[in-house]
Design a protein around this motif. Structure first.
Motif: not given
Length: 148
Positions: A106-121
């Motif tokens: 179980r790993r905490l998700k990283s913001t570095t893997k987010l795409k433009v739209r997902a990061f904007a959300r």
């Protein structure tokens, strides 16, 4: 053989890449191998500008204004809270030699893997939380600086 992995935005480019993929697949099949052909929506990774805005405006102002039970926290601590709250965890099951059951990681998700739209959300969710639940008032100067 080198795989074909291209981003296309026009019909002629798509046709050229599809033709190249078809030719490669024919060659692999002739050699007795299987081929994988995939087409999917292309989304860019989050931008450096988004990341600067996140750290230089959003988290900075939260860390300067907000507190939990009277205690203020550094931007890094707020980042960890926001990841846990809005991104959650990813689960991976792996096989380990000598064990019958798969091991769950179980790993905490990283913001570095987010795409433009997902990061904007993600930024929208954090901003809404900061304003409504933490009482943060984002300065107009900071917003304008990142809009340029």
């Amino acid at each position: 053989m080198n795989p074909i992995n291209r981003v296309v935005a026009t019909k002629p480019d798509a046709f050229a890449v599809a033709t190249a993929a078809y030719n490669l697949a024919k060659q692999l099949i002739a050699d007795g191998k299987a081929a994988r052909i995939t087409a999917e929506l292309y989304e860019e990774d989050r931008t450096l500008r988004q990341n600067r805005y996140y750290w230089g405006c959003i988290l900075k102002e939260i860390s300067e204004q907000a507190s939990i039970e009277g205690q203020r926290w550094a931007a890094e601590a707020w980042h960890e809270l926001m990841r846990r709250t809005y991104l959650g965890y990813e689960i991976e099951k792996v096989t380990i030699a000598g064990r019958r059951k798969k091991h769950v990681i179980r790993r905490l998700k990283s913001t570095t893997k987010l795409k433009v739209r997902a990061f904007a959300r993600y930024l929208d969710e954090i901003t809404a939380f900061a304003v409504t639940d933490l009482g943060v008032r984002f300065s107009v100067d900071n917003w304008e600086q990142w809009e340029r």
